[in-house]
Design an enzyme around this catalytic site. Structure first.
Site, PDB file in Angstrom:
ATOM      1  CD  GLU A  65      -2.909  -1.264   2.299  1.00  0.00           C
ATOM      2  OE1 GLU A  65      -2.970  -0.297   3.093  1.00  0.00           O
ATOM      3  OE2 GLU A  65      -3.627  -2.281   2.427  1.00  0.00           O
ATOM      4  CD  GLU A 174      -3.993  -6.074   3.658  1.00  0.00           C
ATOM      5  OE1 GLU A 174      -4.864  -5.356   4.210  1.00  0.00           O
ATOM      6  OE2 GLU A 174      -2.777  -5.905   3.813  1.00  0.00           O
TER       7      GLU A 174
END
Length: 247
Positions: A65, A174
């Site tokens: 991320e 995720e």
């Protein structure tokens, strides 16, 4: 834990985070630039030797991320640039090679969100990446961000950009949905349909009660929906690179 995963026929995937979780927003000692210039080489080399000694197939997901600003290694945090992140990634991979260790290298980003950076400048290149991952959460009414979004609304635009960026296999590294605001069981079914239609290599569900109750078993209908959806769309082997195939 890696042995336990392998014994179940799974490929363990480790998310590798360069930080002190109690250290605050900006952490110069662990910044990507510090990794790239070699400040943590002894630690990285030691871990690479552990991976080599273990000998199985491990998927490694460093700096995840990195397009967002919610981790200290995120682009723009503490002055970190896209060039810093690419250099850190390539440096870590080079150290693994020098130690005779290899993994499935997983580069992953967050879904597009306000304030997020473009993906392309952060990408280390096909020669340094095996799988491309995407993280995304349907917060519904449980949290003050997002709102209820279908899997296509949540993930589609980001998947479009990743598919333009590279031909490497793409998976959801995720993903989860809250319960409040919509039908979580139907959302799970739609997610598996999207994964099948898009030809995604895999889906990793974030099965924790954290900011919201992301667990598949909450409600039980969501877990049943997953089983039905998998039975409907089927499964396929993970695209493990050929150089790791003998393991």
């Amino acid at each position: 834990r890696a042995d336990a995963a392998a014994a179940r026929g799974a490929v363990p995937m480790l998310t590798w985070e360069p930080w002190d979780p109690a250290g605050g927003a900006a952490q110069p000692a662990y910044a990507p630039a510090a990794v790239a210039r070699g400040d943590h080489d002894a630690y990285v080399r030691a871990f690479a030797r552990q991976v080599r000694a273990w000998g199985g197939v491990l998927a490694l997901r460093p700096f995840h991320e990195q397009d967002a600003d919610h981790y200290p290694w995120g682009v723009g945090v503490g002055g970190t640039t896209a060039e810093d992140l690419v250099a850190a990634w390539r440096h870590v991979r080079a150290l693994f090679a020098e130690e005779g260790a290899d993994v499935v290298w997983v580069w992953s980003v967050n879904v597009h969100a306000p304030g997020g950076a473009a993906y392309a400048p952060l990408y280390p290149g096909d020669d340094a990446v095996d799988w491309v991952g995407l993280d995304g959460y349907n917060a519904g009414d449980a949290l003050p961000w997002g709102g209820w979004r279908s899997p296509e609304e949540l993930l589609g635009p980001s998947l479009d950009d990743l598919e333009e960026l590279t031909d490497r296999p793409v998976l959801l590294t995720e993903v989860a949905s809250a319960e409040q605001g919509g039908d979580k069981a139907a959302w799970v079914g739609d997610l598996l349909d999207l994964a099948s239609d898009r030809g995604l290599a895999g889906v990793v569900w974030f099965d924790l009660d954290k900011e919201a109750d992301w667990r598949l078993a909450s409600p039980p209908e969501a877990a049943r929906a997953l089983g039905a959806a998998v039975a409907d769309v089927g499964t396929a082997p993970l695209p493990v690179p050929e150089r790791l195939g003998e393991r």
